[in-house]
Design a protein around this motif. Sequence first.
Motif, PDB file in Angstrom:
ATOM      1  N   ARG A  28       2.090   7.443   0.326  1.00 29.12           N
ATOM      2  CA  ARG A  28       2.783   7.140   1.582  1.00 29.12           C
ATOM      3  C   ARG A  28       2.471   5.748   2.121  1.00 29.12           C
ATOM      4  N   GLN A  29       1.429   5.123   1.576  1.00 31.49           N
ATOM      5  CA  GLN A  29       1.051   3.782   2.018  1.00 31.49           C
ATOM      6  C   GLN A  29       0.704   2.936   0.799  1.00 31.49           C
ATOM      7  N   TYR A  30       1.044   1.654   0.873  1.00 31.42           N
ATOM      8  CA  TYR A  30       0.599   0.685  -0.118  1.00 31.42           C
ATOM      9  C   TYR A  30      -0.353  -0.303   0.536  1.00 31.42           C
ATOM     10  N   HIS A  31      -1.429  -0.653  -0.148  1.00 29.99           N
ATOM     11  CA  HIS A  31      -2.128  -1.892   0.149  1.00 29.99           C
ATOM     12  C   HIS A  31      -1.491  -2.940  -0.746  1.00 29.99           C
ATOM     13  N   VAL A  32      -0.784  -3.869  -0.126  1.00 29.07           N
ATOM     14  CA  VAL A  32      -0.054  -4.890  -0.869  1.00 29.07           C
ATOM     15  C   VAL A  32      -0.985  -6.087  -1.013  1.00 29.07           C
ATOM     16  N   LYS A  33      -1.607  -6.159  -2.179  1.00 36.72           N
ATOM     17  CA  LYS A  33      -2.649  -7.146  -2.453  1.00 36.72           C
ATOM     18  C   LYS A  33      -2.346  -7.777  -3.806  1.00 36.72           C
ATOM     19  N   ASP A  34      -2.253  -9.100  -3.857  1.00 40.23           N
ATOM     20  CA  ASP A  34      -1.852  -9.775  -5.089  1.00 40.23           C
ATOM     21  C   ASP A  34      -3.058 -10.105  -5.961  1.00 40.23           C
ATOM     22  N   ARG A  35      -2.794 -10.320  -7.260  1.00 38.64           N
ATOM     23  CA  ARG A  35      -3.842 -10.539  -8.247  1.00 38.64           C
ATOM     24  C   ARG A  35      -3.657 -11.905  -8.896  1.00 38.64           C
ATOM     25  N   ALA A  36      -4.664 -12.764  -8.770  1.00 39.31           N
ATOM     26  CA  ALA A  36      -4.607 -14.099  -9.362  1.00 39.31           C
ATOM     27  C   ALA A  36      -4.646 -13.995 -10.889  1.00 39.31           C
ATOM     28  N   PRO A  37      -4.175 -15.037 -11.590  1.00 33.51           N
ATOM     29  CA  PRO A  37      -4.206 -15.005 -13.060  1.00 33.51           C
ATOM     30  C   PRO A  37      -5.597 -14.779 -13.640  1.00 33.51           C
ATOM     31  N   ASP A  38      -6.636 -15.199 -12.929  1.00 32.37           N
ATOM     32  CA  ASP A  38      -8.002 -15.001 -13.438  1.00 32.37           C
ATOM     33  C   ASP A  38      -8.577 -13.640 -13.048  1.00 32.37           C
ATOM     34  N   GLY A  39      -7.761 -12.798 -12.427  1.00 32.65           N
ATOM     35  CA  GLY A  39      -8.216 -11.477 -12.024  1.00 32.65           C
ATOM     36  C   GLY A  39      -8.732 -11.388 -10.614  1.00 32.65           C
ATOM     37  N   LEU A  89      -2.978  15.192  12.209  1.00 30.23           N
ATOM     38  CA  LEU A  89      -3.297  13.956  11.504  1.00 30.23           C
ATOM     39  C   LEU A  89      -3.181  14.171   9.998  1.00 30.23           C
ATOM     40  N   GLN A  90      -3.047  13.064   9.261  1.00 25.06           N
ATOM     41  CA  GLN A  90      -2.939  13.139   7.811  1.00 25.06           C
ATOM     42  C   GLN A  90      -4.125  12.413   7.176  1.00 25.06           C
ATOM     43  N   ALA A  91      -4.873  13.126   6.378  1.00 30.50           N
ATOM     44  CA  ALA A  91      -5.985  12.516   5.648  1.00 30.50           C
ATOM     45  C   ALA A  91      -5.459  11.904   4.356  1.00 30.50           C
ATOM     46  N   GLY A  92      -6.059  10.773   3.985  1.00 33.14           N
ATOM     47  CA  GLY A  92      -5.634  10.093   2.771  1.00 33.14           C
ATOM     48  C   GLY A  92      -6.822   9.541   2.014  1.00 33.14           C
ATOM     49  N   TYR A  93      -6.539   9.053   0.808  1.00 34.10           N
ATOM     50  CA  TYR A  93      -7.571   8.428  -0.017  1.00 34.10           C
ATOM     51  C   TYR A  93      -7.060   7.090  -0.527  1.00 34.10           C
ATOM     52  N   HIS A  94      -7.913   6.073  -0.420  1.00 33.50           N
ATOM     53  CA  HIS A  94      -7.602   4.725  -0.885  1.00 33.50           C
ATOM     54  C   HIS A  94      -8.373   4.457  -2.174  1.00 33.50           C
ATOM     55  N   ASN A  95      -7.660   4.068  -3.221  1.00 34.40           N
ATOM     56  CA  ASN A  95      -8.277   3.870  -4.533  1.00 34.40           C
ATOM     57  C   ASN A  95      -8.832   2.468  -4.726  1.00 34.40           C
ATOM     58  N   HIS A  96      -9.781   2.374  -5.655  1.00 33.87           N
ATOM     59  CA  HIS A  96     -10.160   1.114  -6.278  1.00 33.87           C
ATOM     60  C   HIS A  96      -9.831   1.251  -7.770  1.00 33.87           C
ATOM     61  N   ALA A  97     -10.448   0.469  -8.617  1.00 37.64           N
ATOM     62  CA  ALA A  97     -10.132   0.555 -10.044  1.00 37.64           C
ATOM     63  C   ALA A  97     -10.934   1.637 -10.753  1.00 37.64           C
ATOM     64  N   HIS A  98     -12.150   1.914 -10.273  1.00 36.58           N
ATOM     65  CA  HIS A  98     -13.037   2.789 -11.033  1.00 36.58           C
ATOM     66  C   HIS A  98     -12.552   4.233 -11.097  1.00 36.58           C
ATOM     67  N   GLU A 119      -3.159   6.280  -0.307  1.00 35.68           N
ATOM     68  CA  GLU A 119      -2.888   4.902   0.074  1.00 35.68           C
ATOM     69  C   GLU A 119      -3.165   4.085  -1.187  1.00 35.68           C
ATOM     70  N   LEU A 120      -2.102   3.773  -1.911  1.00 38.33           N
ATOM     71  CA  LEU A 120      -2.248   3.160  -3.234  1.00 38.33           C
ATOM     72  C   LEU A 120      -2.466   1.662  -3.098  1.00 38.33           C
ATOM     73  N   ASP A 121      -3.659   1.228  -3.496  1.00 40.23           N
ATOM     74  CA  ASP A 121      -3.967  -0.200  -3.513  1.00 40.23           C
ATOM     75  C   ASP A 121      -3.417  -0.765  -4.816  1.00 40.23           C
ATOM     76  N   LEU A 122      -2.383  -1.592  -4.706  1.00 43.01           N
ATOM     77  CA  LEU A 122      -1.671  -2.053  -5.889  1.00 43.01           C
ATOM     78  C   LEU A 122      -2.530  -2.985  -6.741  1.00 43.01           C
TER      79      LEU A 122
END
Length: 267
Positions: free
Chosen positions: A206-217, A149-158, A181-184
Amino acid sequence: MPTRRTLLTALGATAALPAFATTASAHPARRVPRHAISIQLYTLRGIIGDDPEPVLSALADIGYRKVELAGLYGRTAAEMAAMLRRNHLTATSTHTGLDGDLDQVIADAKTLGHRYVVVPWAQYATIAEWSAFADRLESAHRVLRRAGLQAGYHNHAHEFASVEGQRPFDVIAARTSVHFELDLYWAVTGGVDPIALYHSLRPRVRQYHVKDRAPDGGFADLGKGTIDFARIFASTTVAEYIVENDQPADALTTAEVGYQYLCNLRF
């Protein structure tokens, strides 16, 4: 809980959604492979309740063949695996902590057919604590790797904010060999260029979280926000593109819009 019929009726309303234009559409060259499209079930937590099967069925009807888990909704790993098989879905990835019983994590991952086991969150006040976390993560990664198995880490902004003169993300990258797993959305929110980050870590993203950002953040369905996914995808390649919206107004519409957006995007 809505029935499968009501879910599919609701999905029918998305047939009139507009096509998604991109800045690269005049000169199409590449597209996201359909087999690489997944969705994080956290996006649909508000409608899953205690019965995931109607939602899994609706996702399969949209076209998804992969999902990423965030818990088992009261089911055993074997029960969830059977439910996924009935709906022609695979769960190649999951979000879970790695500080507990690794034998159980591995057993469940094997039953469910996971390839990636991703830690979804960590936050500490000092670099010493971040370093200790990274060392624990690397230790768990070695155990998981021996099990295939492959262990990974998913980021936030902090993780991109300075702590005692260092970015926690850099501490994790330096002290581990896990994949990311890069959360865009969260990378952009943290002031990071995803392309530059990808290439600084290559080949560990190796993975993207494809998540969009509204103009207000805030959060937006794919193609409705401000992130230029065509630019990012044209310069990078990952194994999985995972649709996500942390606060969807209509989770099934989010799933439908996200799948169609990734299928139609040219870059």
